[in-house]
Write a protein that holds these residues in place. Structure first.
Motif, mmCIF file in Angstrom:
data_model
loop_
_atom_site.group_PDB
_atom_site.id
_atom_site.type_symbol
_atom_site.label_atom_id
_atom_site.label_comp_id
_atom_site.label_asym_id
_atom_site.label_seq_id
_atom_site.Cartn_x
_atom_site.Cartn_y
_atom_site.Cartn_z
ATOM 1 N N THR A 56 0.832 -1.206 0.000
ATOM 2 C CA THR A 56 0.000 0.000 0.000
ATOM 3 C C THR A 56 0.864 1.252 0.000
ATOM 4 O O THR A 56 0.577 2.220 -0.705
ATOM 5 C CB THR A 56 -0.929 0.016 1.232
ATOM 6 O OG1 THR A 56 -1.770 -1.148 1.198
ATOM 7 C CG2 THR A 56 -1.808 1.256 1.235
ATOM 8 N N MET A 57 1.916 1.248 0.776
ATOM 9 C CA MET A 57 2.824 2.395 0.809
ATOM 10 C C MET A 57 3.440 2.635 -0.564
ATOM 11 O O MET A 57 3.573 3.773 -1.019
ATOM 12 C CB MET A 57 3.925 2.158 1.843
ATOM 13 C CG MET A 57 3.452 2.186 3.286
ATOM 14 S SD MET A 57 3.165 3.868 3.896
ATOM 15 C CE MET A 57 4.841 4.397 4.193
ATOM 16 N N ILE A 381 3.837 19.695 -0.636
ATOM 17 C CA ILE A 381 3.774 19.819 0.825
ATOM 18 C C ILE A 381 2.369 19.545 1.353
ATOM 19 O O ILE A 381 2.125 19.612 2.560
ATOM 20 C CB ILE A 381 4.222 21.229 1.292
ATOM 21 C CG1 ILE A 381 3.357 22.333 0.666
ATOM 22 C CG2 ILE A 381 5.678 21.453 0.963
ATOM 23 C CD1 ILE A 381 3.664 23.707 1.198
ATOM 24 N N GLY A 382 1.449 19.236 0.437
ATOM 25 C CA GLY A 382 0.072 18.985 0.843
ATOM 26 C C GLY A 382 -0.404 17.600 0.461
ATOM 27 O O GLY A 382 -0.070 16.600 1.101
ATOM 28 N N GLY A 383 -1.167 17.532 -0.614
ATOM 29 C CA GLY A 383 -1.807 16.279 -0.985
ATOM 30 C C GLY A 383 -0.866 15.180 -1.423
ATOM 31 O O GLY A 383 -1.196 13.995 -1.296
ATOM 32 N N ALA A 384 0.313 15.524 -1.945
ATOM 33 C CA ALA A 384 1.217 14.496 -2.474
ATOM 34 C C ALA A 384 1.649 13.504 -1.399
ATOM 35 O O ALA A 384 1.620 12.291 -1.614
ATOM 36 C CB ALA A 384 2.443 15.166 -3.093
ATOM 37 N N VAL A 385 2.078 14.030 -0.281
ATOM 38 C CA VAL A 385 2.643 13.154 0.755
ATOM 39 C C VAL A 385 1.634 12.781 1.823
ATOM 40 O O VAL A 385 1.933 11.962 2.693
ATOM 41 C CB VAL A 385 3.868 13.832 1.414
ATOM 42 C CG1 VAL A 385 4.984 14.016 0.403
ATOM 43 C CG2 VAL A 385 3.482 15.189 2.029
ATOM 44 N N ALA A 386 0.443 13.349 1.787
ATOM 45 C CA ALA A 386 -0.525 13.119 2.862
ATOM 46 C C ALA A 386 -0.870 11.647 3.069
ATOM 47 O O ALA A 386 -0.804 11.149 4.207
ATOM 48 C CB ALA A 386 -1.786 13.949 2.612
ATOM 49 N N PRO A 387 -1.256 10.884 2.017
ATOM 50 C CA PRO A 387 -1.585 9.475 2.273
ATOM 51 C C PRO A 387 -0.417 8.681 2.846
ATOM 52 O O PRO A 387 -0.607 7.807 3.694
ATOM 53 C CB PRO A 387 -1.989 8.958 0.883
ATOM 54 C CG PRO A 387 -2.407 10.169 0.122
ATOM 55 C CD PRO A 387 -1.502 11.261 0.614
ATOM 56 N N ALA A 392 1.900 6.067 7.506
ATOM 57 C CA ALA A 392 3.053 5.897 8.390
ATOM 58 C C ALA A 392 2.693 6.230 9.838
ATOM 59 O O ALA A 392 3.115 5.525 10.772
ATOM 60 C CB ALA A 392 4.202 6.778 7.914
ATOM 61 N N LEU A 393 1.921 7.285 10.047
ATOM 62 C CA LEU A 393 1.514 7.663 11.411
ATOM 63 C C LEU A 393 0.622 6.602 12.034
ATOM 64 O O LEU A 393 0.761 6.276 13.220
ATOM 65 C CB LEU A 393 0.776 9.007 11.373
ATOM 66 C CG LEU A 393 1.636 10.250 11.095
ATOM 67 C CD1 LEU A 393 0.749 11.487 10.926
ATOM 68 C CD2 LEU A 393 2.633 10.477 12.226
ATOM 69 N N LEU A 394 -0.271 6.058 11.236
ATOM 70 C CA LEU A 394 -1.144 5.006 11.756
ATOM 71 C C LEU A 394 -0.335 3.768 12.129
ATOM 72 O O LEU A 394 -0.573 3.142 13.169
ATOM 73 C CB LEU A 394 -2.209 4.652 10.714
ATOM 74 C CG LEU A 394 -3.249 3.611 11.146
ATOM 75 C CD1 LEU A 394 -4.085 4.146 12.311
ATOM 76 C CD2 LEU A 394 -4.153 3.240 9.967
ATOM 77 N N ALA A 395 0.650 3.427 11.305
ATOM 78 C CA ALA A 395 1.484 2.256 11.587
ATOM 79 C C ALA A 395 2.362 2.479 12.815
ATOM 80 O O ALA A 395 2.574 1.566 13.619
ATOM 81 C CB ALA A 395 2.357 1.935 10.373
ATOM 82 N N ALA A 396 2.847 3.716 12.984
ATOM 83 C CA ALA A 396 3.766 4.010 14.087
ATOM 84 C C ALA A 396 3.059 4.121 15.424
ATOM 85 O O ALA A 396 3.574 3.668 16.455
ATOM 86 C CB ALA A 396 4.531 5.298 13.786
ATOM 87 N N TYR A 397 1.866 4.735 15.421
ATOM 88 C CA TYR A 397 1.184 5.023 16.688
ATOM 89 C C TYR A 397 -0.078 4.197 16.905
ATOM 90 O O TYR A 397 -0.664 4.232 17.994
ATOM 91 C CB TYR A 397 0.835 6.508 16.768
ATOM 92 C CG TYR A 397 2.055 7.398 16.764
ATOM 93 C CD1 TYR A 397 2.798 7.598 17.928
ATOM 94 C CD2 TYR A 397 2.492 8.029 15.599
ATOM 95 C CE1 TYR A 397 3.926 8.409 17.943
ATOM 96 C CE2 TYR A 397 3.617 8.840 15.584
ATOM 97 C CZ TYR A 397 4.329 9.023 16.755
ATOM 98 O OH TYR A 397 5.453 9.818 16.750
ATOM 99 N N ASP A 398 -0.500 3.479 15.840
ATOM 100 C CA ASP A 398 -1.700 2.645 15.931
ATOM 101 C C ASP A 398 -2.888 3.446 16.482
ATOM 102 O O ASP A 398 -3.663 2.956 17.301
ATOM 103 C CB ASP A 398 -1.454 1.422 16.812
ATOM 104 C CG ASP A 398 -2.550 0.374 16.654
ATOM 105 O OD1 ASP A 398 -3.191 0.339 15.588
ATOM 106 O OD2 ASP A 398 -2.778 -0.391 17.620
ATOM 107 N N SER A 399 -2.994 4.689 16.034
ATOM 108 C CA SER A 399 -4.058 5.564 16.518
ATOM 109 C C SER A 399 -4.350 6.633 15.474
ATOM 110 O O SER A 399 -3.440 7.134 14.799
ATOM 111 C CB SER A 399 -3.633 6.236 17.828
ATOM 112 O OG SER A 399 -4.554 7.257 18.179
ATOM 113 N N TRP A 400 -5.626 6.972 15.361
ATOM 114 C CA TRP A 400 -6.034 8.037 14.449
ATOM 115 C C TRP A 400 -5.648 9.415 14.973
ATOM 116 O O TRP A 400 -5.642 10.389 14.210
ATOM 117 C CB TRP A 400 -7.547 7.989 14.225
ATOM 118 C CG TRP A 400 -8.360 8.137 15.502
ATOM 119 C CD1 TRP A 400 -8.889 7.142 16.249
ATOM 120 C CD2 TRP A 400 -8.704 9.373 16.158
ATOM 121 N NE1 TRP A 400 -9.537 7.662 17.355
ATOM 122 C CE2 TRP A 400 -9.446 9.029 17.307
ATOM 123 C CE3 TRP A 400 -8.467 10.712 15.888
ATOM 124 C CZ2 TRP A 400 -9.957 9.988 18.189
ATOM 125 C CZ3 TRP A 400 -8.966 11.671 16.766
ATOM 126 C CH2 TRP A 400 -9.702 11.312 17.902
#
Length: 441
Positions: A56-57, A381-387, A392-400
């Motif tokens: 997915t990444m 700096i916006g939509g390109a890297v957002a997904p 990555a944030l979800l995988a790292a912190y397991d939280s929304w």
């Protein structure tokens, strides 16, 4: 305006509005079809690995390529739009995006040609991005420069309706294909139909655009010999504040849109255990409401201060994820659908008046270049890297929660952009010299 010329002018205005709307709809159909496929299919088909998250990444990385390519489109086509005219450039951008999308539809997967499949996919995604990067600025000017400057918010919103319309069309086509076909057939070849349809849609879009005349504003600029010889240089040296403001006001809306039309599809299937069709349906419902909310928000910005309205939308965007994700955690489709509608309504409040807010920062003779650069330079700096960042944030912190905080950070950037921007006088477009005042009129 005389009685004899009014019908023709009104007809030209309506034709420009439809051409602007239909053109951006077709190009964003192409872009959205890829976005949906990246979130649901392409990780397996083009980037296979034993880890679903890695696949997915990788697919989202090619999604980002489309955004990263946009500045090149802005540089190339924005410059040409101010030198040669709006109409000619918009024909080229439509062709480029449409052909790239059609070729994705016939591209062999990793199972057939190995790693070359991913390489070619990235190149075609890059071409999509270049085309879309040159499209937006011209499409906005196409409708707004035929219309009354006092109603610029409404007329410029024609191009803004394109993304939700294209998103709705792409999601609808893919959802329909997934519903009428077996899962194996859809993942094997059925998804290609959505991309091959682009060829038919491009022919329709070209027919509309070839019938258009050049905008009155550019005609007067050309008649007076005021077309810039080096528009890129002039924008960076003479209107840097306008450019920075235009870039920053786009960041939060782009990230908000990526969150609720791309990342949420992955979140719903992997974290909430909901089906792919439920996610697509929720996005479609929200996008359908945007078709009406975009022009309504644009028209509202003609009646009240555009910057104030944009500030309200930015604050709402920062707050809503903290409400949406607890609602979605119930696993209820109704809760997710309602949350999606509200999220995309907030996006409409920002995106509807955005075209007018950005274009009126620049003088008429630099408007295509300035608007295109602001639109496209915001992407990286916006939509390109957002997904990618969301995943990555979800995988790292397991939280929304970390995902929501990231959106808050982008809202701060957009707030700075609003502070730097200026509200155009109601009686005329933003200009800097007496000569260009007359041209803009």
């Amino acid at each position: 305006m005389t009685a004899s010329t009014e019908p023709t002018d009104k007809r030209s205005l309506r034709r420009a509005f439809v051409a602007s709307l239909s053109g951006t709809t077709l190009e964003y159909y192409d872009f959205a079809a890829y976005s949906v496929a990246a979130a649901t299919l392409f990780g397996t088909l083009f980037f296979p690995s034993g880890d679903a998250l890695v696949g997915t990444m990788a697919a989202f990385s090619t999604y980002a390529v489309g955004y990263l390519a946009r500045p090149l489109g802005g540089f190339i086509f924005g410059r040409l739009g101010d030198k040669l005219g709006r109409k000619q450039v918009l024909v080229f951008t439509l062709l480029l995006t449409g052909i790239a999308t059609f070729l994705i539809g016939i591209l062999p997967t990793h199972a057939s040609i190995g790693g070359w499949a991913a390489v070619i996919l990235v190149l075609l995604r890059f071409a999509q991005g270049v085309g879309v990067g040159g499209e937006w600025g011209g499409a906005v000017l196409l409708s707004s420069e035929f219309g009354d400057p006092k109603k610029r918010g409404f007329w410029a919103s024609a191009a803004q309706i394109g993304p939700p319309a294209g998103n709705l069309l792409a999601n609808g086509v893919i959802a329909l294909l997934a519903a009428v076909m077996s899962k194996a057939a859809f993942e094997s070849w059925g998804w290609r139909i959505a991309f091959l349809l682009s060829g038919v849609l491009v022919i329709f879009g070209l027919w509309l655009r070839m019938k258009l005349e050049e905008t009155p504003v550019f005609k007067k600029i050309a008649e007076k010999g005021e077309a810039p010889t080096a528009p890129l240089k002039e924008v960076f040296t003479k209107e840097p504040r306008a450019l920075i403001a235009g870039i920053l006001v786009r960041v939060c809306p782009d990230v908000l849109y990526s969150l609720f039309t791309v990342f949420v599809l992955t979140y719903m299937t992997t974290e909430l255990g909901m089906s792919r069709s439920e996610g697509l349906t929720a996005v479609m419902i929200g996008s359908a409401f945007q078709l009406f909310l975009m022009p309504a928000a644009g028209a509202l910005s003609d009646r009240i201060n555009r910057r104030t309205l944009y500030t309200v939308g930015t604050i709402a965007a920062a707050v809503w994820p903290f409400i949406f994700f607890p609602m979605a955690s119930t696993g209820s489709f109704l809760a997710v659908a309602v949350g999606m509608v509200i999220a995309l309504a907030i996006h409409a409040l920002l995106y509807g008046p955005q075209a007018a807010l950005i274009t009126e920062q620049f003088t008429a003779r630099l408007r295509y270049t300035g608007s295109s650069l602001a639109y496209t330079l915001a992407g990286p700096i916006g939509g390109a890297v957002a997904p990618l960042i969301f995943t990555a944030l979800l995988a790292a912190y397991d939280s929304w929660f970390a995902v929501a905080l990231y959106l808050v950070a982008t809202a701060v950037l957009t707030g700075i952009g609003i502070a730097l921007s200026r509200q155009a006088p109601e009686e005329e477009p933003v200009v800097t010299t007496a000569e260009t005042v007359e041209v803009a009129r």
